[in-house]
Design an enzyme around this catalytic site. Sequence first.
Site, PDB file in Angstrom:
ATOM      1  N   GLU A  38       2.587  -3.357 -12.996  1.00  0.00           N
ATOM      2  CA  GLU A  38       1.737  -2.949 -14.116  1.00  0.00           C
ATOM      3  C   GLU A  38       2.585  -2.397 -15.275  1.00  0.00           C
ATOM      4  OE1 GLU A  38      -1.606  -0.551 -12.826  1.00  0.00           O
ATOM      5  OE2 GLU A  38      -1.610  -1.503 -10.869  1.00  0.00           O
ATOM      6  N   TRP A  71       0.458   1.494 -10.199  1.00  0.00           N
ATOM      7  CA  TRP A  71       0.572   2.203 -11.481  1.00  0.00           C
ATOM      8  C   TRP A  71       1.787   3.127 -11.504  1.00  0.00           C
ATOM      9  CZ3 TRP A  71      -1.283   1.743 -16.179  1.00  0.00           C
ATOM     10  CH2 TRP A  71      -1.279   2.837 -17.052  1.00  0.00           C
TER      11      TRP A  71
END
Length: 607
Positions: A381, A340
Site C-alpha cells: 500500500e 498499511w
Amino acid sequence: MRFTHRVAAGLAALTLPLAGLVALATPAQAATSVTATYVKTQDWGSGFEGKWTVKNTGTTTIDSWTLEWDFPSGTKVTSAWDATVTNSGDHWIARNTAWNGTLAPGASVSFGFNGSGSGSPSGCKINGGSCDGSSVPGDTPPSAPGTPTASNVTDTSVRLSWTAATDDKGIKNYDVLRDGVRVATVTGTSYTDTGLSKGTEYSYAVQARDTADQTGPVSGSVRVRTTGGSEEPQPPGDKIKLGYFTEWGVYGRDYHVKNLVTSGSAAKITHINYGFGNVKNGQCAVDDTFAAYEKAYTADQSVSGTADTWDQPLRGNFNQLRQLKAKYPHIKVLYSFGGWTYSGGFAQAAQNPAAFARSCKQVVEDPRWADVFDGIDIDWEYPNACGLTCDSSGPAAFRNLVQALRAEFGEDYLVTAAITADASDGGKLDAADYGGAAQYLDWYNVMTYDYFGAWDRTGPTAPHSPLTSYNGIPKQGFDSASAIAKLRAKGVPAHKLLLGIGFYGRGWTGVTQSAPGGTATGPAPGTYEAGVEDYKVLKNSCPATGTIAGTAYAHCGTNWWSYDTPATIGTKMNWVKSQGLGGAFFWEFSGDTSNGELVSAINSGLS
C-alpha cells in the site's frame, strides 16, 4: 489494509540501564566454540527483565544454538522475545529463532525476557557445554532429518520413514511429531503410528537428538489422510470466500483461530490470509513471533482440544491454523506480507525482487510450519503512490516483484496481491502496471472499502464502501464498480478479481443530516480507533437507517456511520456473480458477530 495496530503486551524490550550482572560467563578459552552471559536489565520488585547474550567464540560458523539454565522455585519466565523459550518445571530452554541462529566467528546475539520472582539463573549450558567456556562443547546440534514419507496407510495407522540426520558425535534418537505434538521417540528412521481416526488428515515431521541431548531443527512435514470415513469435505461453492486473520487479534481483541470454528465460519470459507508478515531490509520476516508460533494454548482454547506442551516445536497461531486445516481440509492459508503499517519495506524489496522472493519462500517454507501455508499474498500500500509513506519505485516495480515471486514459488503455490481500488483518473490504479502483473497472480484482492472516512473531519459524510457511484458522491472513481471496470479494461480477467467487504464501519460525529452528504465535526468514537467500529458493535449500537449505492448507513444521535449488513452483502454477492468475478474477500474475521453473520451472508450469496 487500512488499520493494522498491534498490542505487543509485554513482548517489547525495555530500554533501561543495565543492572544486576550475574557472573555466569568468563572470557572463553581459545578452543571454546560458544559462550553465554546473563544480565538483569531491570528489577521492579515483583518481577524483572533479563537478557542473555550468546557469542560464537570459535573459528567456524554455528548454525543454531540452544541455551539451558535453572531458576529456583518461584522464579519463571513470563514472556520472551528473539528466542523460543520453554520450560520443564524449573529447567528453562531457549532456542534461536529462524533468523538469529547463524553466528559467524566473533558474532553475538541477544534475546530478552520478562520474569517473575527474584531468583538468578544457575547451571547454564549452551549447546550442551558450560556457558563460561570451562568445558568445550566441541559439538553442534544435529541436522534436520529428511522429510518423512508415508506408506501402508490404513483406516487407523500409517508407516513413516525418513533419511537420517547427521551429527559430529552421533544421533541418539528421533522425536516423531504428529500435528506438532511429539507422539513417539525412536532410535531408527521409521515408525508406524497407530490408533488414528478414519478419514482424517494428519501432519507428520521428525526431529533428531544427538548424544549430548541437543535437538536439531524439525524436518519438513508430510500430510497423510487415513482411509475410510466420509469423503473429504468439499469447498463451499466454486467461488473464493477469503477472510483475513490478524496476527495481533489474539491480544486486545481476544480473537483466536478457534473462533473460526465456534462461529461456524470455517465451514463457509475457502481461504484465509494470515496478516501480516513484515518487510524489513528488503526481505520477508515474521513479525510477532510470540503470537505466530510461541503462544501456548490450553485444551479448551485450541482447535483440536489438545493443550500445547512446553517442548512442542510449534505453538501459537501457526499451530492452530494447522489444526484448523486438519479439521477443514478444504481451507487454504496464505501468508500475507505488508499491510498499511509495513508497506514501507517494499521499496527496498523492489530493488532486488529475486532476493526478496527467496527470503519470502524461506519464511513460508520454514520446516516448522511449511505445511500450514499454501501460498503468499502481497499487500503493498501502494506501489509508486502514497499510503502511510510515499513510494517512487516506478510503474514496473510491482509487476517485477510479483513476477519474481511466481518464479520462486512456482505453480504449486498460490501467489496473490491485495491492491488499491482507487479508479479515479490518474489515481492509484494508474500508478502501477496492475494489468501486466496479473499474469503472475492467481487473483487480486481489490480493497473496495475505505473510500471515504473521518480523515476528512468535516465530511461530507459518505459510505466508505459504495458498490456503485451515486449523485453527490464526493469523488468520482471511488466506488467498487469503477475499480473493477478499470482493472478489466487493463486486461485483468474477471475471475482474477475478488470484491472486498469491510466487516467494520467508518463514521463521523457532530452530524445532523441523516442522508449522506452532511457536515461533521470529527470522527465518531470507536472501540479501538476513532472513526472505526466493528459491525458486531454497530448492528446494535447504531442500526442501519438507510441504504445508498449498494451499502448501508446509520444516523443515531449526532453520529453517522456507514457499513455493510447481511442484506447489502447479499446485494454485492449477486453483483459479483453477475460480473463473473472470482469471489469475495473481507477484512477481517473479528469484526463479525459470534455466530458469523457476515461470513454466512457471503457464503449464501456466492453459493
